[in-house]
Enzyme design. Structure first.
Site, PDB file in Angstrom:
ATOM      1  N   GLY A   1       0.830  -1.208   0.000  1.00 45.84           N
ATOM      2  CA  GLY A   1       0.000   0.000   0.000  1.00 45.84           C
ATOM      3  C   GLY A   1       0.863   1.255   0.000  1.00 45.84           C
ATOM      4  N   GLN A   2       0.211   2.417  -0.133  1.00 44.32           N
ATOM      5  CA  GLN A   2       1.003   3.653  -0.240  1.00 44.32           C
ATOM      6  C   GLN A   2       1.772   3.943   1.052  1.00 44.32           C
ATOM      7  OE1 GLN A   2      -1.244   7.237  -0.976  1.00 44.32           O
ATOM      8  NE2 GLN A   2      -2.945   6.646   0.337  1.00 44.32           N
TER       9      GLN A   2
ATOM     10  N   ASP B   1      -2.589 -12.234   4.463  1.00 42.20           N
ATOM     11  CA  ASP B   1      -3.934 -11.665   4.586  1.00 42.20           C
ATOM     12  C   ASP B   1      -4.223 -11.625   6.081  1.00 42.20           C
ATOM     13  OD1 ASP B   1      -6.647 -11.197   4.845  1.00 42.20           O
ATOM     14  OD2 ASP B   1      -7.162 -12.284   3.015  1.00 42.20           O
TER      15      ASP B   1
ATOM     16  N   ALA C   1      -4.964  -2.486   5.640  1.00 47.06           N
ATOM     17  CA  ALA C   1      -6.329  -2.102   6.029  1.00 47.06           C
ATOM     18  C   ALA C   1      -7.256  -2.193   4.832  1.00 47.06           C
ATOM     19  CB  ALA C   1      -6.356  -0.668   6.564  1.00 47.06           C
TER      20      ALA C   1
ATOM     21  N   THR D   1      -7.669   6.873  11.607  1.00 45.22           N
ATOM     22  CA  THR D   1      -8.092   7.890  10.653  1.00 45.22           C
ATOM     23  C   THR D   1      -8.905   9.018  11.298  1.00 45.22           C
ATOM     24  OG1 THR D   1      -9.632   8.181   8.791  1.00 45.22           O
ATOM     25  CG2 THR D   1     -10.015   6.293  10.167  1.00 45.22           C
TER      26      THR D   1
ATOM     27  N   TYR E   1     -16.760   2.411   7.473  1.00 37.90           N
ATOM     28  CA  TYR E   1     -15.293   2.406   7.507  1.00 37.90           C
ATOM     29  C   TYR E   1     -14.788   3.014   8.822  1.00 37.90           C
ATOM     30  CZ  TYR E   1     -10.548   4.123   6.506  1.00 37.90           C
ATOM     31  OH  TYR E   1      -9.202   4.418   6.572  1.00 37.90           O
TER      32      TYR E   1
ATOM     33  N   LYS F   1     -12.556   1.243  11.817  1.00 34.46           N
ATOM     34  CA  LYS F   1     -11.240   1.750  12.226  1.00 34.46           C
ATOM     35  C   LYS F   1     -11.231   2.055  13.728  1.00 34.46           C
ATOM     36  CE  LYS F   1      -8.106   2.342  10.068  1.00 34.46           C
ATOM     37  NZ  LYS F   1      -7.008   1.382   9.717  1.00 34.46           N
TER      38      LYS F   1
ATOM     39  N   TRP G   1      -6.246  11.976   5.107  1.00 30.14           N
ATOM     40  CA  TRP G   1      -6.134  12.296   3.675  1.00 30.14           C
ATOM     41  C   TRP G   1      -4.740  11.956   3.112  1.00 30.14           C
ATOM     42  CZ3 TRP G   1      -8.876  17.570   2.281  1.00 30.14           C
ATOM     43  CH2 TRP G   1     -10.154  17.600   2.845  1.00 30.14           C
TER      44      TRP G   1
HETATM   45  N1  LIG Z   1      -5.752   6.677   2.628  1.00 31.31           N
HETATM   46  C1  LIG Z   1      -6.121   7.600   3.504  1.00 31.31           C
HETATM   47  O1  LIG Z   1      -6.541   8.704   3.139  1.00 31.31           O
HETATM   48  C2  LIG Z   1      -5.998   7.342   4.975  1.00 31.31           C
HETATM   49  C3  LIG Z   1      -6.315   8.369   5.874  1.00 31.31           C
HETATM   50  C4  LIG Z   1      -6.158   8.123   7.237  1.00 31.31           C
HETATM   51  C5  LIG Z   1      -5.727   6.894   7.683  1.00 31.31           C
HETATM   52  N2  LIG Z   1      -5.463   5.905   6.787  1.00 31.31           N
HETATM   53  C6  LIG Z   1      -5.015   4.617   7.305  1.00 31.31           C
HETATM   54  O2  LIG Z   1      -3.647   4.453   6.961  1.00 31.31           O
HETATM   55  C7  LIG Z   1      -3.349   3.076   6.765  1.00 31.31           C
HETATM   56  C8  LIG Z   1      -2.686   2.867   5.419  1.00 31.31           C
HETATM   57  O3  LIG Z   1      -3.582   3.268   4.388  1.00 31.31           O
HETATM   58  P1  LIG Z   1      -3.105   3.484   2.884  1.00 31.31           P
HETATM   59  O4  LIG Z   1      -3.556   4.834   2.492  1.00 31.31           O
HETATM   60  O5  LIG Z   1      -1.668   3.103   2.722  1.00 31.31           O
HETATM   61  O6  LIG Z   1      -4.038   2.429   2.157  1.00 31.31           O
HETATM   62  P2  LIG Z   1      -3.754   1.532   0.877  1.00 31.31           P
HETATM   63  O7  LIG Z   1      -2.823   2.210  -0.058  1.00 31.31           O
HETATM   64  O8  LIG Z   1      -5.105   1.096   0.413  1.00 31.31           O
HETATM   65  O9  LIG Z   1      -2.970   0.301   1.494  1.00 31.31           O
HETATM   66  C9  LIG Z   1      -3.590  -0.668   2.272  1.00 31.31           C
HETATM   67  C10 LIG Z   1      -2.894  -1.965   1.979  1.00 31.31           C
HETATM   68  O10 LIG Z   1      -3.505  -2.984   2.781  1.00 31.31           O
HETATM   69  C11 LIG Z   1      -3.680  -4.119   1.953  1.00 31.31           C
HETATM   70  N3  LIG Z   1      -4.744  -4.962   2.452  1.00 31.31           N
HETATM   71  C12 LIG Z   1      -6.085  -4.858   2.305  1.00 31.31           C
HETATM   72  N4  LIG Z   1      -6.702  -5.868   2.908  1.00 31.31           N
HETATM   73  C13 LIG Z   1      -5.724  -6.639   3.456  1.00 31.31           C
HETATM   74  C14 LIG Z   1      -5.721  -7.836   4.200  1.00 31.31           C
HETATM   75  N5  LIG Z   1      -6.869  -8.456   4.502  1.00 31.31           N
HETATM   76  N6  LIG Z   1      -4.536  -8.353   4.598  1.00 31.31           N
HETATM   77  C15 LIG Z   1      -3.374  -7.741   4.285  1.00 31.31           C
HETATM   78  N7  LIG Z   1      -3.310  -6.612   3.568  1.00 31.31           N
HETATM   79  C16 LIG Z   1      -4.481  -6.071   3.167  1.00 31.31           C
HETATM   80  C17 LIG Z   1      -4.009  -3.555   0.583  1.00 31.31           C
HETATM   81  O11 LIG Z   1      -3.763  -4.551  -0.401  1.00 31.31           O
HETATM   82  P3  LIG Z   1      -4.732  -4.628  -1.710  1.00 31.31           P
HETATM   83  O12 LIG Z   1      -4.541  -3.354  -2.428  1.00 31.31           O
HETATM   84  O13 LIG Z   1      -4.213  -5.841  -2.407  1.00 31.31           O
HETATM   85  O14 LIG Z   1      -6.126  -4.816  -1.168  1.00 31.31           O
HETATM   86  C18 LIG Z   1      -3.020  -2.399   0.503  1.00 31.31           C
HETATM   87  O15 LIG Z   1      -1.764  -2.827   0.036  1.00 31.31           O
HETATM   88  C19 LIG Z   1      -4.681   2.340   6.942  1.00 31.31           C
HETATM   89  O16 LIG Z   1      -4.793   1.903   8.275  1.00 31.31           O
HETATM   90  C20 LIG Z   1      -5.719   3.418   6.699  1.00 31.31           C
HETATM   91  O17 LIG Z   1      -6.938   3.139   7.338  1.00 31.31           O
HETATM   92  C21 LIG Z   1      -5.561   6.103   5.449  1.00 31.31           C
END
Ligand SMILES: NC(=O)c1ccc[n+]([C@@H]2O[C@H](COP(=O)([O-])OP(=O)(O)OC[C@H]3O[C@@H](n4cnc5c(N)ncnc54)[C@H](OP(=O)(O)O)[C@@H]3O)[C@@H](O)[C@H]2O)c1
Length: 288
Positions: free
Chosen positions: A24-25, A48, A70, A107, A131, A135, A153
């Site tokens: 993920g990012q 997973d 996530a 989040t 969601y 969380k 964000w």
């Molecule tokens: N994005 C936002 O704006 C934001 C804001 C605040 C907080 N957050 C939190 O920050 C954290 C990182 O988010 P991110 O932005 O990096 O999200 P992301 O780019 O969607 O990365 C999440 C990663 O988790 C993987 N994943 C999903 N289901 C899974 C599972 N069951 N087992 C193992 N891996 C799994 C996804 O793989 P696949 O792509 O293969 O499903 C993806 O690689 C999360 O906790 C998120 O809730 C995000």
């Protein structure tokens, strides 16, 4: 539960750090920020987290776990809240079950957005969306010894995020409609990862930590800044969330700040945007 770990730095060896959701990012940015450590970076395919760890994760000798996996499909969680909970709550419990010092990510969407001044750690959560609820329950599943890092964000040079979406739309269209009634802190994953490293290295106490970019803006302001910094002529038409009609409600105001005396600060979101665009041009052609 006390963590009975010998300090790896004092013991003269590198820390063994597990990163979940490594594809993920945020997972990718954490790998850069913790590159000096011995990394065990596991993608969704490799673990997973909705299932207990298999042989790929050897328990007992991890010095730190950075849990970036996530379910992040905010609208998709409205249609499948149980699927989202299996990952965000059950998955976090599985990760906490490893028994190593843990950083879990949460989040701004745990808040309802009714405040007009920044949300601090002691403000009462009241998520509006499925969601956000998963969380919030995931924060509890991380346990009292975890650092629960709430951010907002997120964007970076890889994966699905607003900056990449706007750059793609902006290169095709003269005008893009963007919501102007949600305010938050767009946070660059590189800056967040560096702050997480400072947090754990400083021996900060466990509990909830708000780590988000300095400054705040609406999505429409952010889109305008993206087009400006990228040298695109695309105009932004400011619309309301009601006009966009997404399945999941979002908080109207989700600015995060820390009330902790030892609060960590991050650079301004505009600085994060410039760093992201620089990283994107350095990897131009890479479509991951
Ligand atoms: N994005 C936002 O704006 C934001 C804001 C605040 C907080 N957050 C939190 O920050 C954290 C990182 O988010 P991110 O932005 O990096 O999200 P992301 O780019 O969607 O990365 C999440 C990663 O988790 C993987 N994943 C999903 N289901 C899974 C599972 N069951 N087992 C193992 N891996 C799994 C996804 O793989 P696949 O792509 O293969 O499903 C993806 O690689 C999360 O906790 C998120 O809730 C995000």
């Amino acid at each position: 539960m006390e963590h009975e770990h010998t300090d790896p730095v004092r013991a003269g060896r590198r820390r063994r750090v597990l990163i979940t959701g490594a594809g993920g990012q945020l997972g990718r940015a954490l790998q850069e920020a913790f590159a000096d450590d011995h990394l065990v970076a596991l993608s969704h395919e490799e673990w997973d987290v909705a299932y207990p760890p298999g042989d790929t994760v050897s328990q007992g000798d991890l010095d730190l776990v950075l849990h970036a996996a996530a379910w992040t499909d905010v609208d998709g969680a409205e249609a499948d809240p149980q699927g989202a909970a299996a990952v965000n709550v059950g998955g976090t419990a599985n990760v906490a079950g490893l028994g190593a010092p843990l950083v879990a990510f949460s989040t701004d969407y745990v808040f309802d957005g009714r405040k007009t001044t920044p949300y601090v750690e002691s403000d009462a959560p009241n998520p509006l969306s499925a969601y956000g609820r998963t969380k919030l329950h995931g924060e509890a599943a991380a346990g009292p010894d975890a650092w629960v890092v709430r951010s907002s964000w997120l964007f970076g040079p890889t994966g699905h995020n607003f900056v990449r979406t706007m750059l793609a739309l902006g290169s095709e269209r003269g005008e893009v409609a963007v919501v102007d009634d949600q305010r938050g802190c767009p946070t660059y994953v590189g800056h967040l990862s560096d702050a997480v490293r400072r947090l754990v290295d400083s021996g900060a106490p466990p509990g909830t930590w708000h780590l988000a970019a300095d400054g705040d803006c609406t999505w429409a302001d952010f889109a305008e800044a993206i087009f400006e910094e990228a040298g695109l002529e695309t105009r932004v038409r400011r619309i309301t969330s009601a006009e966009l009609a997404r399945p999941a409600p979002r908080p109207a105001y989700a600015v995060l700040r820390s009330e902790r005396p030892d609060a960590l600060t991050l650079p301004h979101w505009r600085e994060g945007l410039r760093a992201c665009l620089a990283a994107l041009s350095a990897t131009a052609g890479d479509t991951t």
